[in-house]
Design a protein around this motif. Structure first.
Motif, PDB file in Angstrom:
ATOM      1  N   SER A  47     -15.903  17.439 -18.117  1.00  0.00           N
ATOM      2  CA  SER A  47     -15.162  17.653 -16.866  1.00  0.00           C
ATOM      3  C   SER A  47     -14.037  16.656 -16.582  1.00  0.00           C
ATOM      4  N   ALA A  48     -14.520  15.381 -16.826  1.00  0.00           N
ATOM      5  CA  ALA A  48     -13.531  14.239 -16.428  1.00  0.00           C
ATOM      6  C   ALA A  48     -12.328  14.309 -17.490  1.00  0.00           C
ATOM      7  N   TYR A  49     -12.683  14.725 -18.810  1.00  0.00           N
ATOM      8  CA  TYR A  49     -11.560  14.682 -19.798  1.00  0.00           C
ATOM      9  C   TYR A  49     -10.753  15.761 -19.242  1.00  0.00           C
ATOM     10  N   ASP A  50     -11.050  16.991 -18.896  1.00  0.00           N
ATOM     11  CA  ASP A  50     -10.343  18.041 -18.429  1.00  0.00           C
ATOM     12  C   ASP A  50      -9.371  17.674 -17.481  1.00  0.00           C
ATOM     13  N   THR A  55      -8.268  14.778 -16.840  1.00  0.00           N
ATOM     14  CA  THR A  55      -7.528  13.827 -17.149  1.00  0.00           C
ATOM     15  C   THR A  55      -6.308  14.564 -17.932  1.00  0.00           C
ATOM     16  N   LEU A  56      -6.475  15.316 -18.791  1.00  0.00           N
ATOM     17  CA  LEU A  56      -5.734  16.219 -19.523  1.00  0.00           C
ATOM     18  C   LEU A  56      -4.801  17.055 -18.455  1.00  0.00           C
ATOM     19  N   ALA A  57      -5.263  17.814 -17.301  1.00  0.00           N
ATOM     20  CA  ALA A  57      -4.732  18.469 -16.323  1.00  0.00           C
ATOM     21  C   ALA A  57      -3.494  17.687 -15.728  1.00  0.00           C
ATOM     22  N   ARG A  58      -3.981  16.489 -15.187  1.00  0.00           N
ATOM     23  CA  ARG A  58      -3.138  15.561 -14.541  1.00  0.00           C
ATOM     24  C   ARG A  58      -1.886  15.115 -15.387  1.00  0.00           C
ATOM     25  N   LYS A  59      -2.295  14.646 -16.506  1.00  0.00           N
ATOM     26  CA  LYS A  59      -1.088  14.298 -17.473  1.00  0.00           C
ATOM     27  C   LYS A  59      -0.236  15.090 -17.916  1.00  0.00           C
ATOM     28  N   THR A 109      -4.608  11.284 -24.192  1.00  0.00           N
ATOM     29  CA  THR A 109      -5.857  11.736 -24.230  1.00  0.00           C
ATOM     30  C   THR A 109      -6.684  11.784 -25.147  1.00  0.00           C
ATOM     31  N   GLY A 110      -6.091  11.832 -26.482  1.00  0.00           N
ATOM     32  CA  GLY A 110      -6.894  11.880 -27.734  1.00  0.00           C
ATOM     33  C   GLY A 110      -7.430  13.341 -27.775  1.00  0.00           C
ATOM     34  N   VAL A 111      -8.512  13.343 -28.741  1.00  0.00           N
ATOM     35  CA  VAL A 111      -9.119  14.540 -29.137  1.00  0.00           C
ATOM     36  C   VAL A 111     -10.451  14.499 -28.564  1.00  0.00           C
ATOM     37  N   TYR A 112     -11.054  15.510 -27.755  1.00  0.00           N
ATOM     38  CA  TYR A 112     -12.604  15.489 -27.307  1.00  0.00           C
ATOM     39  C   TYR A 112     -13.398  16.040 -28.294  1.00  0.00           C
ATOM     40  N   LEU A 121     -10.609  29.974 -41.064  1.00  0.00           N
ATOM     41  CA  LEU A 121     -10.033  29.260 -39.677  1.00  0.00           C
ATOM     42  C   LEU A 121     -10.896  27.973 -39.269  1.00  0.00           C
ATOM     43  N   VAL A 122     -10.348  26.879 -38.804  1.00  0.00           N
ATOM     44  CA  VAL A 122     -10.963  26.130 -37.956  1.00  0.00           C
ATOM     45  C   VAL A 122     -10.398  25.963 -36.700  1.00  0.00           C
ATOM     46  N   SER A 123     -11.441  26.072 -35.678  1.00  0.00           N
ATOM     47  CA  SER A 123     -10.883  26.338 -34.215  1.00  0.00           C
ATOM     48  C   SER A 123     -10.917  24.941 -33.510  1.00  0.00           C
ATOM     49  N   GLN A 124      -9.771  25.086 -32.520  1.00  0.00           N
ATOM     50  CA  GLN A 124      -9.618  24.092 -31.358  1.00  0.00           C
ATOM     51  C   GLN A 124     -10.393  25.089 -30.057  1.00  0.00           C
ATOM     52  N   MET A 125     -11.181  24.049 -29.458  1.00  0.00           N
ATOM     53  CA  MET A 125     -11.426  24.647 -28.099  1.00  0.00           C
ATOM     54  C   MET A 125     -10.513  24.108 -27.030  1.00  0.00           C
ATOM     55  N   PRO A 126     -10.310  24.934 -26.039  1.00  0.00           N
ATOM     56  CA  PRO A 126      -9.336  24.583 -25.007  1.00  0.00           C
ATOM     57  C   PRO A 126      -9.979  23.584 -24.140  1.00  0.00           C
ATOM     58  N   GLU A 127      -9.034  22.474 -23.963  1.00  0.00           N
ATOM     59  CA  GLU A 127      -7.761  22.264 -24.769  1.00  0.00           C
ATOM     60  C   GLU A 127      -8.026  20.952 -25.356  1.00  0.00           C
TER      61      GLU A 127
END
Length: 469
Positions: free
Chosen positions: A22-25, A27-31, A70-73, A227-233
């Motif tokens: 949740s904190a990563y999310d 941070t990403l939204a603000r950035k 942000t890097g990758v979570y 396929l190798v998936s990414q989860m948003p975001e």
């Protein structure tokens, strides 16, 4: 990054900065919001195919900055995987610009495409995020594989095995995955194209299920992909990274699937475009992919053929075409159902945007991928024809066509026509489209021709030396 990069990815996943998701999310939204303002990105609903090279350059820099900050979570470890600018820039520069897909006489070259390129788009087809029934799935696959303008086949997914729901991480997932890989091979064989590239089997939800599809004799081969998936975001996990490890060991193509959400953490069109660019960088750094599927979608309706979705496709495509060697493919999801004029107009808008913005083509997820058996080969043929007709257009010309396409379907997005399923539109004995579906197809083709697009003959100008390296 070194060629054997996965041990280092694991190391950083275990020892990178700890952070709750949740904190990563947040941070990403603000950035993302900060970067939209910093780089002066602006969505114009009247200019869906912008001709602003400087804004495309700024968008790429914004996506790069978001990725670096942000890097990758990694959801498996709750840690951020961080990279240096040098690592990112060197890995992006080393991304393949040309990939050989399939084998034998059916092999095709898929290339990085530039803005306003005359290089033909490759056409990927199959049940794009759209479920199929066990009964009609083989027919749907063959209807796509037999289309001469289709280059690669996605096997799609079914929800049942022998009439029972498939349980993730159970024996039924393994058995169903192997069966559907076999059916995809059988479909291309029946279509007379046994070497055609199969891009994925979407039945399995786990790494074990994906591995089960690999069988050079009866299932997927090294010339195919998964396929190798990414989860948003900008998120991954060990299940996805383990797929990469396996596919690298057997020499398969790794395909990057992303679904940035318009109205999600990136916010509106501009922020989601930044996230989309950053997601492609993730695919290059963490997955070392052959090509990328750009599958952003509206959070409300899970489609990408509205004005925001089309603008994001165009701007992200241009940013990547201008600043990377990546092979990128659009991934069209429509609101309208199969067998309606509106679905073809949605496809035409997406195909036009992708063709002039540096993308190859993938489609079509009709009804936002919600209805079973809503895929056929005819709309893939149509998408390829529109993409070929768009070669050589300027972005200004393409924008005029796209705005005209919107006039035919935009008013229906809130309440789209449901359409009809494959067995209602195709003769299931001959696997040819029925007259009702053909009449609608010819009607829309005629209107596009009247608008000035060479729908019937555009493909002829690209049938020369297209497979040369």
């Amino acid at each position: 990054m070194p060629n054997n990069f996965l041990p280092e990815i694991v190391n950083r996943s275990e020892n990178g900065p700890f952070i709750k998701e949740s904190a990563y999310d947040m941070t990403l939204a603000r950035k993302s919001t900060e970067l939209v303002k910093k780089y002066g990105l602006k969505f114009d609903p009247q200019v869906l195919v912008p001709s602003d090279d400087e804004m495309a350059k700024r968008l790429y820099q914004a996506g790069l900055e978001l990725f670096l900050e942000t890097g990758v979570y990694n959801q498996s470890t709750e840690r951020r995987i961080l990279f240096t600018r040098e690592e990112v820039e060197s890995s992006v520069a080393a991304a393949p610009a040309v990939v050989l897909l399939g084998c034998g006489k059916d092999a095709v070259i898929e290339r990085h495409r530039d803005i306003e390129s005359r290089v033909p788009c490759r056409m990927h087809s199959g049940p794009t995020g759209t479920p199929s029934s066990e009964r009609f799935h083989p027919f749907i696959l063959q209807s796509c594989a037999q289309e001469s303008l289709v280059d690669c086949l996605g096997a799609g997914s079914v929800a049942t095995f022998q009439g029972r729901l498939i349980i993730s991480a159970s024996p039924s997932e393994i058995l169903a995955s192997r069966k559907e890989a076999f059916l995809a091979r059988e479909a291309i064989r029946q279509a007379g194209r046994p070497g055609m590239h199969i891009e994925d089997v979407a039945v399995p939800l786990t790494c074990a299920g994906k591995i089960a599809t690999f069988d050079p004799e009866l299932g997927l081969r090294p010339s195919d992909g998964l396929l190798v998936s990414q989860m948003p975001e900008l998120k991954t996990n060990y299940d996805q990274l383990s797929r990469v490890a396996y596919m690298q060991s057997v020499g398969m193509h790794i395909v990057d699937l992303m679904t940035p959400l318009v109205g999600g953490l990136g916010g509106g069109a501009e922020g989601t475009a930044i996230v989309t660019v950053a997601s492609h960088i993730l695919g290059a750094l963490c997955y070392s992919v052959s090509y990328h599927f750009m599958g952003h979608m509206n959070l409300q309706w899970s489609h990408n053929t509205d004005r925001m979705g089309l603008w994001i496709q165009s701007m992200a495509g241009q940013a990547l075409a201008q600043n990377t060697p990546m092979v990128c493919v659009n991934d069209l999801y429509t609101r309208s159902g199969l067998g309606t004029p509106e679905v073809l107009w949605e496809v035409a808008a997406g195909a036009l945007v992708g063709a002039v913005s540096g993308l190859n083509q993938h489609g079509v997820g009709a009804t936002c991928g919600t209805k079973t058996d809503h895929t056929s080969g005819l709309e893939a043929r149509f998408q390829a024809q529109v993409a070929h007709a768009a070669l050589g257009l300027t972005r200004q010309q393409a924008n005029q066509y796209v705005v005209e396409c919107l006039r035919h379907y935009e008013h229906t997005l809130a309440n789209p026509k449901p359409g009809k399923s494959f067995p209602e539109l195709y003769n299931t004995d001959t696997l040819e489209p029925g007259q009702e579906w053909l009449d609608i197809y010819h009607e829309v083709c005629h209107e596009l021709t009247q608008m000035g697009l060479n729908i019937d003959g555009g493909w002829r100008k690209v049938r020369h030396d297209e497979n040369s390296l």
